[in-house]
Motif scaffolding. Structure first.
Motif, mmCIF file in Angstrom:
data_model
loop_
_atom_site.group_PDB
_atom_site.id
_atom_site.type_symbol
_atom_site.label_atom_id
_atom_site.label_comp_id
_atom_site.label_asym_id
_atom_site.label_seq_id
_atom_site.Cartn_x
_atom_site.Cartn_y
_atom_site.Cartn_z
ATOM 1 N N ARG A 7 0.820 -1.082 -0.146
ATOM 2 C CA ARG A 7 0.204 -0.013 -0.060
ATOM 3 C C ARG A 7 0.835 1.131 0.142
ATOM 4 N NH1 ARG A 7 -4.305 -1.708 5.013
ATOM 5 N NH2 ARG A 7 -4.205 -3.886 4.472
ATOM 6 N N ILE A 8 0.275 2.194 -0.032
ATOM 7 C CA ILE A 8 1.072 3.714 0.141
ATOM 8 C C ILE A 8 0.909 3.982 1.747
ATOM 9 C CG2 ILE A 8 0.959 6.105 -0.467
ATOM 10 C CD1 ILE A 8 1.438 4.132 -2.763
ATOM 11 N N CYS A 9 2.146 4.661 2.276
ATOM 12 C CA CYS A 9 2.252 4.798 3.505
ATOM 13 C C CYS A 9 1.125 5.896 4.075
ATOM 14 C CB CYS A 9 3.598 5.432 3.750
ATOM 15 S SG CYS A 9 3.830 5.791 5.485
ATOM 16 N N THR A 10 0.394 5.538 5.226
ATOM 17 C CA THR A 10 -0.667 6.509 5.580
ATOM 18 C C THR A 10 -0.343 7.651 6.431
ATOM 19 O OG1 THR A 10 -0.913 5.252 7.635
ATOM 20 C CG2 THR A 10 -2.386 4.620 5.530
ATOM 21 N N GLU A 11 1.140 7.899 6.347
ATOM 22 C CA GLU A 11 1.521 9.163 7.040
ATOM 23 C C GLU A 11 1.462 10.201 6.019
ATOM 24 O OE1 GLU A 11 3.366 11.520 10.041
ATOM 25 O OE2 GLU A 11 2.735 9.064 10.231
#
Length: 131
Positions: A7-11
C-alpha cells in the motif's frame, strides 16, 4: 498464490510503498511503533498503580489461607461443572466484587472456585475487566 501488493504509507505527505501487512513505510513504522510503545508504558504504569491498591487484600495471609481451604473443599471449577466439563479450580472468585462489597470478603455464599479461563469470561460478562 501471489502475495498482496503493498500500500501507500498512511503518514501524511509520504508516498512510499509499504510492506503488504503494514500501513506505514519502514521509516514511519519505526516512529509509530515507538510512539505506541511510549503511550502503552503510561497506560501500564497507571493501571499497575491502581492495581496495587485494589489487590492488597488478595496478598494477605488470611485471604491466601481462606482461598486454599475453599479450593480444597471445592476442587472443580463451578462454571465448567455447570457446562458438563471437569476442570480443576485455579482460584477463588468473589461473586459480588470485593471492591464494591468488602464486607462480603470471607462470606462463603459470595465466593466460588473457578479455573482461569472461566474467571476471565465471568469478569468480561460482569464488566469487571474494563475497570
Amino acid at each position: 498464490m501471489p502475495s498482496r501488493p503493498g500500500r501507500i504509507c498512511t503518514e501524511l505527505g509520504c508516498g512510499k510503498a509499504t510492506a503488504a501487512a503494514s500501513h506505514y513505510c519502514p521509516t514511519h513504522k519505526a516512529v509509530v511503533d515507538a510512539r505506541r510503545a511510549e503511550r502503552m508504558k503510561g497506560v501500564h504504569r497507571q493501571y499497575n498503580q491502581k492495581r496495587d491498591e485494589s489487590d492488597a487484600f488478595y496478598k494477605t495471609e488470611k485471604w491466601r489461607k481462606f482461598s486454599l481451604y475453599y479450593r480444597r473443599l471445592h476442587p472443580l471449577c463451578r462454571e465448567c461443572e455447570a457446562h458438563g466439563r471437569t476442570t480443576a479450580s485455579a482460584l477463588v472468585d468473589h461473586i459480588k466484587a470485593y471492591k464494591t462489597n468488602p464486607e462480603l470478603a470471607f462470606d462463603w455464599t459470595n465466593v466460588r472456585a473457578l479455573c482461569k479461563p472461566c474467571h476471565n469470561q465471568v469478569g468480561e460478562r460482569v464488566g469487571l475487566s474494563a475497570s
